[in-house]
Design a protein around this motif. Structure first.
Motif, PDB file in Angstrom:
ATOM      1  N   SER A   2     -41.645  38.329  39.016  1.00 29.21           N
ATOM      2  CA  SER A   2     -40.438  38.261  39.827  1.00 29.21           C
ATOM      3  C   SER A   2     -39.766  39.628  39.877  1.00 29.21           C
ATOM      4  O   SER A   2     -39.988  40.496  39.017  1.00 29.21           O
ATOM      5  CB  SER A   2     -39.465  37.229  39.248  1.00 29.21           C
ATOM      6  N   ARG A   3     -38.916  39.816  40.884  1.00 28.45           N
ATOM      7  CA  ARG A   3     -38.229  41.099  41.027  1.00 28.45           C
ATOM      8  C   ARG A   3     -37.288  41.346  39.849  1.00 28.45           C
ATOM      9  O   ARG A   3     -37.159  42.467  39.370  1.00 28.45           O
ATOM     10  CB  ARG A   3     -37.440  41.127  42.336  1.00 28.45           C
ATOM     11  N   THR A   4     -36.645  40.281  39.373  1.00 29.36           N
ATOM     12  CA  THR A   4     -35.743  40.427  38.225  1.00 29.36           C
ATOM     13  C   THR A   4     -36.502  40.926  37.000  1.00 29.36           C
ATOM     14  O   THR A   4     -36.053  41.839  36.300  1.00 29.36           O
ATOM     15  CB  THR A   4     -35.058  39.089  37.910  1.00 29.36           C
ATOM     16  N   ALA A   5     -37.665  40.314  36.760  1.00 33.28           N
ATOM     17  CA  ALA A   5     -38.481  40.729  35.610  1.00 33.28           C
ATOM     18  C   ALA A   5     -38.946  42.168  35.780  1.00 33.28           C
ATOM     19  O   ALA A   5     -38.994  42.938  34.814  1.00 33.28           O
ATOM     20  CB  ALA A   5     -39.676  39.792  35.453  1.00 33.28           C
ATOM     21  N   ARG A   6     -39.278  42.546  37.003  1.00 33.36           N
ATOM     22  CA  ARG A   6     -39.750  43.903  37.252  1.00 33.36           C
ATOM     23  C   ARG A   6     -38.634  44.921  37.022  1.00 33.36           C
ATOM     24  O   ARG A   6     -38.852  45.991  36.451  1.00 33.36           O
ATOM     25  CB  ARG A   6     -40.286  44.012  38.674  1.00 33.36           C
ATOM     26  N   LEU A   7     -37.413  44.589  37.469  1.00 34.57           N
ATOM     27  CA  LEU A   7     -36.283  45.486  37.250  1.00 34.57           C
ATOM     28  C   LEU A   7     -35.999  45.645  35.760  1.00 34.57           C
ATOM     29  O   LEU A   7     -35.678  46.742  35.288  1.00 34.57           O
ATOM     30  CB  LEU A   7     -35.035  44.965  37.969  1.00 34.57           C
ATOM     31  N   PHE A   8     -36.127  44.552  35.032  1.00 30.93           N
ATOM     32  CA  PHE A   8     -35.915  44.614  33.583  1.00 30.93           C
ATOM     33  C   PHE A   8     -36.970  45.517  32.934  1.00 30.93           C
ATOM     34  O   PHE A   8     -36.642  46.361  32.086  1.00 30.93           O
ATOM     35  CB  PHE A   8     -35.995  43.202  32.982  1.00 30.93           C
ATOM     36  N   GLN A   9     -38.217  45.375  33.332  1.00 33.50           N
ATOM     37  CA  GLN A   9     -39.272  46.206  32.776  1.00 33.50           C
ATOM     38  C   GLN A   9     -39.082  47.672  33.151  1.00 33.50           C
ATOM     39  O   GLN A   9     -39.374  48.579  32.364  1.00 33.50           O
ATOM     40  CB  GLN A   9     -40.644  45.711  33.237  1.00 33.50           C
ATOM     41  N   LEU A  10     -38.588  47.918  34.354  1.00 35.27           N
ATOM     42  CA  LEU A  10     -38.333  49.288  34.779  1.00 35.27           C
ATOM     43  C   LEU A  10     -37.245  49.915  33.911  1.00 35.27           C
ATOM     44  O   LEU A  10     -37.355  51.090  33.508  1.00 35.27           O
ATOM     45  CB  LEU A  10     -37.928  49.315  36.254  1.00 35.27           C
ATOM     46  N   MET A  11     -36.202  49.161  33.607  1.00 35.02           N
ATOM     47  CA  MET A  11     -35.146  49.677  32.733  1.00 35.02           C
ATOM     48  C   MET A  11     -35.716  49.990  31.348  1.00 35.02           C
ATOM     49  O   MET A  11     -35.380  51.023  30.753  1.00 35.02           O
ATOM     50  CB  MET A  11     -34.009  48.659  32.618  1.00 35.02           C
ATOM     51  N   GLN A  12     -36.565  49.100  30.852  1.00 35.99           N
ATOM     52  CA  GLN A  12     -37.177  49.343  29.545  1.00 35.99           C
ATOM     53  C   GLN A  12     -38.025  50.610  29.570  1.00 35.99           C
ATOM     54  O   GLN A  12     -38.023  51.391  28.621  1.00 35.99           O
ATOM     55  CB  GLN A  12     -38.035  48.145  29.123  1.00 35.99           C
ATOM     56  N   ALA A  13     -38.751  50.811  30.655  1.00 36.99           N
ATOM     57  CA  ALA A  13     -39.598  52.004  30.779  1.00 36.99           C
ATOM     58  C   ALA A  13     -38.754  53.268  30.835  1.00 36.99           C
ATOM     59  O   ALA A  13     -39.115  54.300  30.268  1.00 36.99           O
ATOM     60  CB  ALA A  13     -40.476  51.893  32.025  1.00 36.99           C
ATOM     61  N   LEU A  14     -37.618  53.191  31.512  1.00 39.04           N
ATOM     62  CA  LEU A  14     -36.734  54.353  31.595  1.00 39.04           C
ATOM     63  C   LEU A  14     -36.056  54.643  30.264  1.00 39.04           C
ATOM     64  O   LEU A  14     -35.748  55.799  29.952  1.00 39.04           O
ATOM     65  CB  LEU A  14     -35.670  54.124  32.680  1.00 39.04           C
ATOM     66  N   ARG A  15     -35.803  53.599  29.469  1.00 38.37           N
ATOM     67  CA  ARG A  15     -35.148  53.792  28.167  1.00 38.37           C
ATOM     68  C   ARG A  15     -36.084  54.421  27.153  1.00 38.37           C
ATOM     69  O   ARG A  15     -35.636  55.090  26.227  1.00 38.37           O
ATOM     70  CB  ARG A  15     -34.669  52.439  27.607  1.00 38.37           C
ATOM     71  N   SER A  16     -37.374  54.160  27.255  1.00 36.79           N
ATOM     72  CA  SER A  16     -38.321  54.579  26.230  1.00 36.79           C
ATOM     73  C   SER A  16     -39.119  55.793  26.680  1.00 36.79           C
ATOM     74  O   SER A  16     -39.221  56.088  27.874  1.00 36.79           O
ATOM     75  CB  SER A  16     -39.277  53.429  25.902  1.00 36.79           C
ATOM     76  N   GLY A  17     -39.687  56.487  25.701  1.00 33.82           N
ATOM     77  CA  GLY A  17     -40.536  57.624  25.999  1.00 33.82           C
ATOM     78  C   GLY A  17     -39.748  58.837  26.450  1.00 33.82           C
ATOM     79  O   GLY A  17     -38.524  58.844  26.495  1.00 33.82           O
ATOM     80  N   SER A  18     -40.468  59.912  26.733  1.00 33.44           N
ATOM     81  CA  SER A  18     -39.835  61.164  27.133  1.00 33.44           C
ATOM     82  C   SER A  18     -39.402  61.103  28.596  1.00 33.44           C
ATOM     83  O   SER A  18     -39.980  60.382  29.402  1.00 33.44           O
ATOM     84  CB  SER A  18     -40.798  62.331  26.938  1.00 33.44           C
ATOM     85  N   SER A  19     -38.367  61.865  28.906  1.00 37.71           N
ATOM     86  CA  SER A  19     -37.840  61.921  30.272  1.00 37.71           C
ATOM     87  C   SER A  19     -37.888  63.361  30.769  1.00 37.71           C
ATOM     88  O   SER A  19     -37.885  64.300  29.985  1.00 37.71           O
ATOM     89  CB  SER A  19     -36.395  61.403  30.301  1.00 37.71           C
TER      90      SER A  19
END
Length: 237
Positions: A2-19
């Motif tokens: 779902s789009r909601t789940a995808r947005l949540f995963q995107l936020m998690q991806a942005l929070r973790s790892g190098s930027s």
């Protein structure tokens, strides 16, 4: 997904790892197209997330509107960053990765001024001589310690002698020269310290010593303090 789940995963991806993270990297992490990532970034911005960057340059989560701001004084923030930098210097691989993830999560939760202060902290922790790397999976050892389950492992002492030990793990201590396990040794029937870089072939048993870890740890620490005070008394006399 779902789009909601995808947005949540995107936020998690942005929070973790190098930027910053490019849309191509984010698309690979999420299994979608870069165009979908761009649309989702716009959606998150519309929901209040402060995301810096643009296509071709990568994206960095500056402020996470889905989480309340954390309240730290400037000195508290410096202390927190210093502690996490120290973990990155002396911790086992799992803790090093976790410390990096915490720093990135804090970046997204702090007010903008303190987020900038976190990125450019004036304090740092550097070890010119890092402790030897553990030769076991320390994450498994930590879990066994939390679960209060005995472990077995091969051990090579300072003389090069090899033994097999069964212990009740009490605490892992990260020291300057070596990271060690403080434990109750079933062979010696006493408290013993084992260097993690000399341990091998570790297995977690079904034997539980719950709920005795904390009382045993207190006794072990009291023994260490008493031995140190005795040694200091002898050297002073």
């Amino acid at each position: 997904m779902s789009r909601t789940a995808r947005l949540f995963q995107l936020m998690q991806a942005l929070r973790s790892g190098s930027s910053p993270k490019t849309s191509v990297q984010l698309a690979q992490d999420l299994g979608v197209s870069p165009r979908t990532v761009h649309r989702d970034i716009d959606a998150l911005r519309g929901l209040g997330a402060v995301i810096d960057g643009e296509a071709g340059f990568g994206f960095t989560l500056i402020e996470d509107a889905t989480l309340p701001p954390l309240g730290f004084t400037d000195d508290e923030l410096e202390a927190l960053v210093l502690g996490l930098r120290e973990v990155q210097s002396i911790g086992d691989p799992g803790l090093v990765e976790a410390a990096s993830a915490v720093l990135h999560k804090l970046q997204g939760r702090l007010p903008q001024r303190q987020s900038h202060r976190l990125s450019h902290a004036v304090l740092a922790a550097t070890r010119l001589n890092r402790p030897p790397q553990p030769t076991i999976n320390v994450a498994d050892l930590r879990q066994a310690t939390w679960d209060e389950r005995a472990i077995e492992f091969a051990y090579t002492d300072a003389k090069g002698d090899n033994t097999r030990r069964r212990v009740s793990p009490l605490s892992i201590v990260y020291m300057d020269r070596a990271s060690v396990l403080l434990s109750w040794c079933h062979l010696r029937q006493d408290f013993r310290v084992f260097r993690l870089d000399r341990m091998g072939e570790m297995s977690v048993t079904d034997e539980s010593f719950r709920p005795n870890r904390i009382p045993m740890l207190r006794k072990a620490l009291a023994r260490i303090r008493a031995d140190r005070e005795a040694a200091e008394g002898e050297s002073a006399s």
